[in-house]
Design a protein around this motif. Sequence first.
Motif, PDB file in Angstrom:
ATOM      1  N   VAL A 193      -4.247  82.579 -43.172  1.00  0.00           N
ATOM      2  CA  VAL A 193      -3.765  81.934 -44.152  1.00  0.00           C
ATOM      3  C   VAL A 193      -3.864  83.019 -45.345  1.00  0.00           C
ATOM      4  CG1 VAL A 193      -4.590  80.276 -46.250  1.00  0.00           C
ATOM      5  CG2 VAL A 193      -4.868  79.892 -43.814  1.00  0.00           C
TER       6      VAL A 193
ATOM      7  N   TYR B 116     -16.832  84.899 -44.224  1.00  0.00           N
ATOM      8  CA  TYR B 116     -15.674  84.838 -45.042  1.00  0.00           C
ATOM      9  C   TYR B 116     -15.785  85.887 -46.302  1.00  0.00           C
ATOM     10  CZ  TYR B 116     -11.808  83.223 -48.455  1.00  0.00           C
ATOM     11  OH  TYR B 116     -10.801  83.201 -49.062  1.00  0.00           O
TER      12      TYR B 116
ATOM     13  N   THR C 224     -13.466  71.664 -44.855  1.00  0.00           N
ATOM     14  CA  THR C 224     -13.104  71.637 -43.498  1.00  0.00           C
ATOM     15  C   THR C 224     -14.412  71.750 -42.556  1.00  0.00           C
ATOM     16  OG1 THR C 224     -10.832  72.617 -44.176  1.00  0.00           O
ATOM     17  CG2 THR C 224     -11.537  72.523 -41.807  1.00  0.00           C
TER      18      THR C 224
ATOM     19  N   VAL D  55      -8.745  79.049 -51.185  1.00  0.00           N
ATOM     20  CA  VAL D  55      -8.937  78.757 -49.709  1.00  0.00           C
ATOM     21  C   VAL D  55     -10.253  78.607 -49.185  1.00  0.00           C
ATOM     22  CG1 VAL D  55      -8.434  80.396 -47.356  1.00  0.00           C
ATOM     23  CG2 VAL D  55      -6.810  80.214 -49.368  1.00  0.00           C
ATOM     24  N   TYR D  56     -11.420  79.322 -49.859  1.00  0.00           N
ATOM     25  CA  TYR D  56     -12.848  79.511 -49.607  1.00  0.00           C
ATOM     26  C   TYR D  56     -13.252  77.839 -49.604  1.00  0.00           C
ATOM     27  CZ  TYR D  56     -17.684  80.050 -49.566  1.00  0.00           C
ATOM     28  OH  TYR D  56     -19.153  79.929 -49.310  1.00  0.00           O
TER      29      TYR D  56
ATOM     30  N   LEU E 283      -8.944  81.085 -41.431  1.00  0.00           N
ATOM     31  CA  LEU E 283      -8.299  81.404 -42.766  1.00  0.00           C
ATOM     32  C   LEU E 283      -8.173  82.852 -43.243  1.00  0.00           C
ATOM     33  CD1 LEU E 283     -10.492  78.322 -44.247  1.00  0.00           C
ATOM     34  CD2 LEU E 283      -8.260  78.030 -43.590  1.00  0.00           C
TER      35      LEU E 283
ATOM     36  N   GLY F 172     -12.139  75.699 -46.984  1.00  0.00           N
ATOM     37  CA  GLY F 172     -12.834  75.866 -45.722  1.00  0.00           C
ATOM     38  C   GLY F 172     -13.877  75.266 -45.720  1.00  0.00           C
TER      39      GLY F 172
END
Length: 330
Positions: free
Chosen positions: A275, A210, A137, A130-131, A271, A134
């Motif tokens: 997420v 994050y 993104t 997920v990181y 996220l 991101g």
Amino acid sequence: MPPKQLSRKQQRKLYTSLAGELVIMAGTVMLAYYFEYTDTFSVHVQGFFCYDTAYTKPYLGPEESSAVPPILLYAVVAGLPTLLITITETVLFLVQYTSKEFDRSEKTVATGDCCYLNPLVRRTFRFLGVYTFGLFTVDIFVNAGQVVTGNLAPYFLTICKPNYTALGCQQALRYISHQEACTGNQDDIMRARKTFPSKEAALSVYAALYLAMYVTCTVQAKGTRLAKPVLSLGLVCMAFLTGLNRVAEYRNHWSDVIAGFIIGSAIATFLVVCVVHNFKGKLLLSDDSPMEPQPTIGMLNMGRMESPLEKYIASQVSASFTIRHLTCSK
């Protein structure tokens, strides 16, 4: 305890979900590549006024000569979260592995007929995946903004080197809009047209937030009440200093840095909250929840105590029935 086997329907659903995630990840990487290393998307050519002091700041050299060069920023943004998340997940797994609850916990999670995934690997790959998504993104959002706006760097006129005489700049308010007005190095000029929003500010604050939210939500050990906010604030401070350095070296405007902070913060928050659900997924070793006691037949047949209200209503009904019976008998 043997690993939990998934049904064929669950396996098919798992494989479909995994394939969809891989396709989305591949598409994100490819889009970031086209933005970063190709000329597929042309940069908007923004004009300028003659002798505009907002774009006449000194040029302090290429990005490699900055106090925070790109290679250092990318190494920290990619390496620090990977190292920190991997170490933290390993420590949490070992702590739970050696606890007394391990005997009644699952040691592996089945993902198919022959493939079993260790919960440590599963959680680590999930959070790091997920990181990484991101990061790409953020890169896409930043590059899209830079291509669409074509905002000029504070040192743009210094490297543009326009011929003011040929451009007819007898008045400072004359607006120059054609690209051929610059006589300097074209590569430097193109980079100076891509400053809004600041990529360095966006990436740094994304990584900082994050990691800060990961440490805050995941580490619950005693004695970390002060260590967690100190670490989190330290990460955010590093991101803020990165943006401040961009302004101090005249590589970005304040508006560029603030926009980068907003983009990185928004994507990191989305996220984490939507997420990975504040990193509150399944435990490393998911305990089997104890079975709730089912009511037995004896318990179902046990008498129920009546409340005073029920007793009063029953007495009134009985009295009414008795009065009606006496009236009818007369």
